[in-house]
Design a protein around this motif. Sequence first.
Motif, PDB file in Angstrom:
ATOM      1  N   MET A   1       3.183  -3.621  15.740  1.00 62.49           N
ATOM      2  CA  MET A   1       3.071  -2.806  14.572  1.00 62.49           C
ATOM      3  C   MET A   1       3.062  -3.414  13.082  1.00 62.49           C
ATOM      4  N   THR A   2       2.446  -2.678  12.281  1.00 60.58           N
ATOM      5  CA  THR A   2       2.188  -3.219  10.992  1.00 60.58           C
ATOM      6  C   THR A   2       2.820  -2.092  10.015  1.00 60.58           C
ATOM      7  N   ILE A   3       3.525  -2.779   9.089  1.00 61.44           N
ATOM      8  CA  ILE A   3       4.087  -2.020   8.179  1.00 61.44           C
ATOM      9  C   ILE A   3       3.340  -1.752   6.902  1.00 61.44           C
ATOM     10  N   GLY A   6       3.457  -0.681   0.835  1.00 62.71           N
ATOM     11  CA  GLY A   6       3.714   0.078  -0.361  1.00 62.71           C
ATOM     12  C   GLY A   6       5.067   0.884   0.060  1.00 62.71           C
ATOM     13  N   SER A   7       5.526   1.040   1.493  1.00 60.79           N
ATOM     14  CA  SER A   7       6.500   2.031   1.676  1.00 60.79           C
ATOM     15  C   SER A   7       7.728   1.079   1.670  1.00 60.79           C
ATOM     16  N   LEU A   8       7.659  -0.396   1.222  1.00 61.54           N
ATOM     17  CA  LEU A   8       8.761  -1.147   0.963  1.00 61.54           C
ATOM     18  C   LEU A   8       9.074  -1.241  -0.554  1.00 61.54           C
ATOM     19  N   ALA A   9       8.393  -0.506  -1.213  1.00 59.91           N
ATOM     20  CA  ALA A   9       8.551  -0.700  -2.774  1.00 59.91           C
ATOM     21  C   ALA A   9       9.446   0.580  -3.185  1.00 59.91           C
ATOM     22  N   ALA A  10      10.592   0.138  -4.098  1.00 60.40           N
ATOM     23  CA  ALA A  10      11.541   0.946  -4.537  1.00 60.40           C
ATOM     24  C   ALA A  10      10.939   1.819  -5.397  1.00 60.40           C
ATOM     25  N   ASP A  11      11.643   3.033  -5.588  1.00 57.84           N
ATOM     26  CA  ASP A  11      11.199   4.035  -6.272  1.00 57.84           C
ATOM     27  C   ASP A  11      12.169   3.793  -7.609  1.00 57.84           C
ATOM     28  N   GLU A 137       7.088   2.753   6.424  1.00 54.40           N
ATOM     29  CA  GLU A 137       6.052   3.571   7.283  1.00 54.40           C
ATOM     30  C   GLU A 137       5.154   2.215   7.860  1.00 54.40           C
ATOM     31  N   PHE A 138       4.621   2.846   8.904  1.00 53.33           N
ATOM     32  CA  PHE A 138       3.788   2.003   9.828  1.00 53.33           C
ATOM     33  C   PHE A 138       2.371   2.271   9.663  1.00 53.33           C
ATOM     34  N   VAL A 139       1.404   1.299  10.001  1.00 53.69           N
ATOM     35  CA  VAL A 139       0.024   1.677  10.315  1.00 53.69           C
ATOM     36  C   VAL A 139      -0.060   1.906  11.602  1.00 53.69           C
ATOM     37  N   ASP A 141      -2.137   1.751  14.920  1.00 56.76           N
ATOM     38  CA  ASP A 141      -3.193   0.904  15.736  1.00 56.76           C
ATOM     39  C   ASP A 141      -4.572   1.237  15.335  1.00 56.76           C
ATOM     40  N   ALA A 142      -4.979   2.574  15.227  1.00 60.37           N
ATOM     41  CA  ALA A 142      -6.197   3.086  15.065  1.00 60.37           C
ATOM     42  C   ALA A 142      -6.733   2.940  13.719  1.00 60.37           C
ATOM     43  N   THR A 143      -5.821   3.286  12.875  1.00 62.08           N
ATOM     44  CA  THR A 143      -6.153   2.972  11.309  1.00 62.08           C
ATOM     45  C   THR A 143      -6.357   1.434  11.173  1.00 62.08           C
ATOM     46  N   LYS A 144      -5.333   0.589  11.392  1.00 55.74           N
ATOM     47  CA  LYS A 144      -5.418  -0.880  11.362  1.00 55.74           C
ATOM     48  C   LYS A 144      -6.671  -1.596  12.056  1.00 55.74           C
ATOM     49  N   ASN A 145      -7.124  -0.804  13.247  1.00 56.39           N
ATOM     50  CA  ASN A 145      -8.443  -1.282  13.849  1.00 56.39           C
ATOM     51  C   ASN A 145      -9.682  -1.083  13.047  1.00 56.39           C
TER      52      ASN A 145
END
Length: 153
Positions: A1-3, A6-11, A137-139, A141-145
Amino acid sequence: MTIKLGSLAADLTKEREGEWIEPKEWPGLNPDKPLDMMQLPGVSFHVRSTNYPPYVTARQTALEDMKKDYPDDKVPPEVAARIEGQLAVEHLLLGWKGFDIEYSPGAVKTILAAEEHRVLRTMIYWCAGRVGKRQVEFVTDATKNSEAPSAGK
């Protein structure tokens, strides 16, 4: 899995302007069952983040002052409570819901400075530590590939 990075960025807006955080349950509130979590229905705190720049600066100043006043690191509990409460009132806590006492800056200043209200201070700091955090959020596999360069090019 790939993270998704941007989902790790603070608001930062929420960190600075505040967010309502609900500590849905809390440990140690039942002396007969100290390890059990107690539900806190309706309790929420409107707090800024512990990363709020004025809080970070004020906290650092308070720590330096305590080091001067108590070079042996033996800060009396009532002094620590007063300082932690003052920092919370001045920089973090903007409101609360679910208590028999309505939020008002004057009342909160007295309550949070009292040594015996350490559980309330801990709740506020816990909530402030959660402000501005996002759900990771995770990417897929289809999007990543599909974004990966092909091997033949």
